[in-house]
Design a protein around this motif. Structure first.
Motif, PDB file in Angstrom:
ATOM      1  N   ARG A  16       0.865  -1.253  -0.077  1.00  0.00           N
ATOM      2  CA  ARG A  16      -0.021   0.005  -0.074  1.00  0.00           C
ATOM      3  C   ARG A  16       0.832   1.145   0.056  1.00  0.00           C
ATOM      4  O   ARG A  16       1.987   1.294   0.727  1.00  0.00           O
ATOM      5  N   LEU A  17       0.488   2.297  -0.652  1.00  0.00           N
ATOM      6  CA  LEU A  17       1.055   3.534  -0.540  1.00  0.00           C
ATOM      7  C   LEU A  17       0.265   4.708  -0.403  1.00  0.00           C
ATOM      8  O   LEU A  17      -0.997   4.804  -1.058  1.00  0.00           O
ATOM      9  N   ALA A  18       0.244   5.378   0.607  1.00  0.00           N
ATOM     10  CA  ALA A  18      -0.771   6.564   1.104  1.00  0.00           C
ATOM     11  C   ALA A  18      -0.176   7.653   0.245  1.00  0.00           C
ATOM     12  O   ALA A  18       0.807   7.892   0.464  1.00  0.00           O
ATOM     13  N   VAL A  19      -1.186   8.480  -0.337  1.00  0.00           N
ATOM     14  CA  VAL A  19      -0.696   9.719  -0.899  1.00  0.00           C
ATOM     15  C   VAL A  19      -1.587  10.798  -0.508  1.00  0.00           C
ATOM     16  O   VAL A  19      -3.012  10.736  -0.553  1.00  0.00           O
ATOM     17  N   PRO A  20      -1.163  11.977  -0.083  1.00  0.00           N
ATOM     18  CA  PRO A  20      -1.911  12.949   0.388  1.00  0.00           C
ATOM     19  C   PRO A  20      -2.892  13.864  -0.823  1.00  0.00           C
ATOM     20  O   PRO A  20      -2.464  13.804  -1.790  1.00  0.00           O
ATOM     21  N   ILE A  21      -4.151  13.928  -0.339  1.00  0.00           N
ATOM     22  CA  ILE A  21      -4.961  14.595  -1.033  1.00  0.00           C
ATOM     23  C   ILE A  21      -4.630  16.144  -0.900  1.00  0.00           C
ATOM     24  O   ILE A  21      -4.700  16.615   0.065  1.00  0.00           O
ATOM     25  N   GLY A  22      -4.519  16.838  -2.123  1.00  0.00           N
ATOM     26  CA  GLY A  22      -4.200  18.131  -2.051  1.00  0.00           C
ATOM     27  C   GLY A  22      -5.356  19.145  -1.545  1.00  0.00           C
ATOM     28  O   GLY A  22      -6.501  18.509  -1.808  1.00  0.00           O
ATOM     29  N   PRO A  23      -5.277  20.215  -1.332  1.00  0.00           N
ATOM     30  CA  PRO A  23      -6.264  21.174  -0.931  1.00  0.00           C
ATOM     31  C   PRO A  23      -7.284  21.417  -2.044  1.00  0.00           C
ATOM     32  O   PRO A  23      -8.332  21.646  -1.845  1.00  0.00           O
ATOM     33  N   ASP A  24      -7.044  21.238  -3.322  1.00  0.00           N
ATOM     34  CA  ASP A  24      -7.734  21.108  -4.389  1.00  0.00           C
ATOM     35  C   ASP A  24      -8.551  20.073  -4.788  1.00  0.00           C
ATOM     36  O   ASP A  24      -9.247  19.735  -5.547  1.00  0.00           O
ATOM     37  N   GLY A  25      -8.101  18.944  -4.135  1.00  0.00           N
ATOM     38  CA  GLY A  25      -8.821  17.714  -4.222  1.00  0.00           C
ATOM     39  C   GLY A  25      -8.054  16.517  -5.210  1.00  0.00           C
ATOM     40  O   GLY A  25      -8.580  15.718  -5.308  1.00  0.00           O
ATOM     41  N   TRP A  26      -6.899  17.018  -5.572  1.00  0.00           N
ATOM     42  CA  TRP A  26      -6.320  16.296  -6.639  1.00  0.00           C
ATOM     43  C   TRP A  26      -5.274  15.603  -5.691  1.00  0.00           C
ATOM     44  O   TRP A  26      -4.591  15.810  -4.942  1.00  0.00           O
ATOM     45  N   VAL A  27      -4.745  14.486  -6.664  1.00  0.00           N
ATOM     46  CA  VAL A  27      -3.570  13.629  -6.059  1.00  0.00           C
ATOM     47  C   VAL A  27      -2.835  13.298  -7.273  1.00  0.00           C
ATOM     48  O   VAL A  27      -3.182  13.256  -8.400  1.00  0.00           O
ATOM     49  N   SER A  28      -1.363  13.001  -7.145  1.00  0.00           N
ATOM     50  CA  SER A  28      -0.520  12.412  -7.991  1.00  0.00           C
ATOM     51  C   SER A  28       0.391  11.230  -7.370  1.00  0.00           C
ATOM     52  O   SER A  28       0.897  11.460  -6.185  1.00  0.00           O
ATOM     53  N   ALA A  29       0.093  10.292  -7.987  1.00  0.00           N
ATOM     54  CA  ALA A  29       0.748   8.889  -7.043  1.00  0.00           C
ATOM     55  C   ALA A  29       1.623   8.114  -8.248  1.00  0.00           C
ATOM     56  O   ALA A  29       0.989   7.854  -9.397  1.00  0.00           O
ATOM     57  N   PRO A  30       2.625   7.635  -7.984  1.00  0.00           N
ATOM     58  CA  PRO A  30       3.450   6.867  -8.769  1.00  0.00           C
ATOM     59  C   PRO A  30       2.713   5.337  -8.436  1.00  0.00           C
ATOM     60  O   PRO A  30       2.065   5.005  -7.569  1.00  0.00           O
ATOM     61  N   LEU A  31       2.570   4.494  -9.733  1.00  0.00           N
ATOM     62  CA  LEU A  31       1.748   3.342  -9.637  1.00  0.00           C
ATOM     63  C   LEU A  31       2.842   2.299  -9.376  1.00  0.00           C
ATOM     64  O   LEU A  31       3.798   1.978 -10.161  1.00  0.00           O
ATOM     65  N   PRO A  32       2.706   1.556  -8.115  1.00  0.00           N
ATOM     66  CA  PRO A  32       3.855   0.633  -7.773  1.00  0.00           C
ATOM     67  C   PRO A  32       3.478  -0.571  -8.697  1.00  0.00           C
ATOM     68  O   PRO A  32       4.654  -1.336  -8.764  1.00  0.00           O
ATOM     69  N   ASP A  33       2.679  -1.146  -9.231  1.00  0.00           N
ATOM     70  CA  ASP A  33       2.278  -2.144 -10.019  1.00  0.00           C
ATOM     71  C   ASP A  33       1.279  -1.556 -11.099  1.00  0.00           C
ATOM     72  O   ASP A  33       0.561  -0.610 -11.002  1.00  0.00           O
TER      73      ASP A  33
END
Length: 55
Positions: A16-33
């Motif tokens: 699992r990878l937890a990624v913070p949700i930005g104040p604008d509601g967007w996220v950017s996350a690397p895809l581990p698999d």
């Protein structure tokens, strides 16, 4: 869902990878698999989880 804050959790067969949700509601996350699903909990406490999918 509206009103999500905190983290978006990217789940894969290897972890699992937890990624913070930005104040604008967007996220950017690397895809581990290539196979993964997403989990987010709204401000009201409701958790939404996608089906497993291939990116």
């Amino acid at each position: 869902m509206t009103g999500a804050s905190g983290d978006l959790v990217v789940e894969s067969p290897t972890g699992r990878l937890a990624v913070p949700i930005g104040p604008d509601g967007w996220v950017s996350a690397p895809l581990p698999d290539r196979t993964l699903r997403l989990r987010v909990t709204g401000d009201g406490g409701r958790t939404v989880v996608t089906r497993w999918f291939t990116a």
